[in-house]
Design a protein around this motif. Sequence first.
Motif, PDB file in Angstrom:
ATOM      1  N   PHE A  34       0.836  -1.201   0.000  1.00  0.00           N
ATOM      2  CA  PHE A  34       0.000   0.000   0.000  1.00  0.00           C
ATOM      3  C   PHE A  34       0.870   1.251   0.000  1.00  0.00           C
ATOM      4  O   PHE A  34       1.977   1.257   0.534  1.00  0.00           O
ATOM      5  N   TYR A  36       0.384   5.235   1.226  1.00  0.00           N
ATOM      6  CA  TYR A  36      -0.428   6.206   1.939  1.00  0.00           C
ATOM      7  C   TYR A  36       0.197   7.583   1.757  1.00  0.00           C
ATOM      8  O   TYR A  36       1.417   7.741   1.678  1.00  0.00           O
ATOM      9  N   GLN A  38       0.337  11.323   3.633  1.00  0.00           N
ATOM     10  CA  GLN A  38       0.068  11.955   4.912  1.00  0.00           C
ATOM     11  C   GLN A  38       0.493  13.412   4.856  1.00  0.00           C
ATOM     12  O   GLN A  38       1.682  13.724   4.726  1.00  0.00           O
ATOM     13  N   GLY A  41       0.351  16.999  10.036  1.00  0.00           N
ATOM     14  CA  GLY A  41      -0.675  17.143  11.060  1.00  0.00           C
ATOM     15  C   GLY A  41      -1.942  16.338  10.820  1.00  0.00           C
ATOM     16  O   GLY A  41      -2.890  16.423  11.601  1.00  0.00           O
ATOM     17  N   LYS A  42      -1.950  15.560   9.734  1.00  0.00           N
ATOM     18  CA  LYS A  42      -3.132  14.751   9.411  1.00  0.00           C
ATOM     19  C   LYS A  42      -2.804  13.272   9.524  1.00  0.00           C
ATOM     20  O   LYS A  42      -1.669  12.876   9.737  1.00  0.00           O
ATOM     21  N   SER A  43      -3.832  12.447   9.342  1.00  0.00           N
ATOM     22  CA  SER A  43      -3.623  11.004   9.393  1.00  0.00           C
ATOM     23  C   SER A  43      -3.326  10.474   7.997  1.00  0.00           C
ATOM     24  O   SER A  43      -3.620  11.135   6.991  1.00  0.00           O
ATOM     25  N   PRO A  44      -2.757   9.281   7.896  1.00  0.00           N
ATOM     26  CA  PRO A  44      -2.451   8.703   6.577  1.00  0.00           C
ATOM     27  C   PRO A  44      -3.720   8.413   5.787  1.00  0.00           C
ATOM     28  O   PRO A  44      -4.721   7.939   6.330  1.00  0.00           O
ATOM     29  N   LEU A  46      -5.077   6.369   2.377  1.00  0.00           N
ATOM     30  CA  LEU A  46      -4.733   5.332   1.397  1.00  0.00           C
ATOM     31  C   LEU A  46      -4.927   5.866  -0.021  1.00  0.00           C
ATOM     32  O   LEU A  46      -6.000   6.364  -0.366  1.00  0.00           O
ATOM     33  N   SER A  49      -3.284   0.572  -3.609  1.00  0.00           N
ATOM     34  CA  SER A  49      -3.013  -0.763  -3.109  1.00  0.00           C
ATOM     35  C   SER A  49      -2.638  -1.634  -4.299  1.00  0.00           C
ATOM     36  O   SER A  49      -3.157  -1.438  -5.407  1.00  0.00           O
ATOM     37  N   LEU A  88       3.958   7.211   2.555  1.00  0.00           N
ATOM     38  CA  LEU A  88       4.314   6.048   3.355  1.00  0.00           C
ATOM     39  C   LEU A  88       4.045   4.775   2.579  1.00  0.00           C
ATOM     40  O   LEU A  88       2.952   4.589   2.039  1.00  0.00           O
ATOM     41  N   ARG A 102      -1.037  -7.222  10.398  1.00  0.00           N
ATOM     42  CA  ARG A 102      -0.168  -6.134  10.799  1.00  0.00           C
ATOM     43  C   ARG A 102       0.421  -5.472   9.570  1.00  0.00           C
ATOM     44  O   ARG A 102       0.954  -6.156   8.698  1.00  0.00           O
ATOM     45  N   LEU A 103       0.339  -4.160   9.518  1.00  0.00           N
ATOM     46  CA  LEU A 103       0.991  -3.403   8.457  1.00  0.00           C
ATOM     47  C   LEU A 103       2.366  -2.953   8.949  1.00  0.00           C
ATOM     48  O   LEU A 103       2.503  -2.443  10.059  1.00  0.00           O
ATOM     49  N   PHE A 105       5.278  -0.337   8.150  1.00  0.00           N
ATOM     50  CA  PHE A 105       5.424   0.931   7.449  1.00  0.00           C
ATOM     51  C   PHE A 105       6.892   1.321   7.295  1.00  0.00           C
ATOM     52  O   PHE A 105       7.705   1.089   8.199  1.00  0.00           O
ATOM     53  N   ARG A 107       9.523   4.630   6.834  1.00  0.00           N
ATOM     54  CA  ARG A 107       9.569   5.902   7.558  1.00  0.00           C
ATOM     55  C   ARG A 107       8.982   7.049   6.747  1.00  0.00           C
ATOM     56  O   ARG A 107       8.752   8.131   7.270  1.00  0.00           O
TER      57      ARG A 107
END
Lengths: 115, 114
Positions: A34, A36, A38, A41-44, A46, A49, A88, A102-103, A105, A107
């Motif tokens: 995947f 992502y 980001q 200040g925000k979330s990842p 998607l 894929s 990411l 489990r993903l 990631f 860095r």
Amino acid sequence: QKEVEQNSGPLSVPEGAIASLNCTYSDRGSQSFFWYRQYSGKSPELIMSIYSNGDKEDGRFTAQLNKASQYVSLLIRDSQPSDSATYLCAVNRDDRGSTLGRLYFGRGTQLTVWP
Amino acid sequence: KAGVTQTPRYLIKTRGQQVTLSCSPISGHRSVSWYQQTPGQGLQFLFEYFSETQRNKGNFPGRFSGRQFSNSRSEMNVSTLELGDSALYLCASSANRVKNTEAFFGQGTRLTVV
């Protein structure tokens, strides 16, 4: 050796150029891959894929997977300033199929697209 | 279709306290995972729940715990908070589909321990 490694960057490209982001992974049993995005200040979020070898295109984004080389990449065509973010790479090697597992990631690679 | 909802968005706690974070997955998603994100360590896996059962656990101390309810909502708890627990806590939900495990993140809960 880290599970997932990405070019540390930062990567800077002019508007309209192709941005190329790379990722390698260590476990040959990895199943799903995947990308992502980001923003600071925000979330990842998607954006792509890919599950099998080859290319997958979605609009300006193309994901490429080469399981033999344990390599996955993301190309962003016609890059826009709004693409400036951290990208990411994530890998899932859980073979349960019906659950996320489990993903792992990387860095992240910080991309800046300048006008 | 509503996305993943995490509450609260921001939290300030003092050392030694405990905290509970909540996550409501996308409707129909049964798998919920939790991650901790810090500038120094990146995204670190905490645990995954599916059908109220913990299926995977990351390398975090026992102060970090979680659970999932029958409606797939999940909570995570951190007891005896330490300064190093300051982070963005992210919840991800995934549908129950074989070989398609796309995960969608909530907005996160930013925890600051002082």
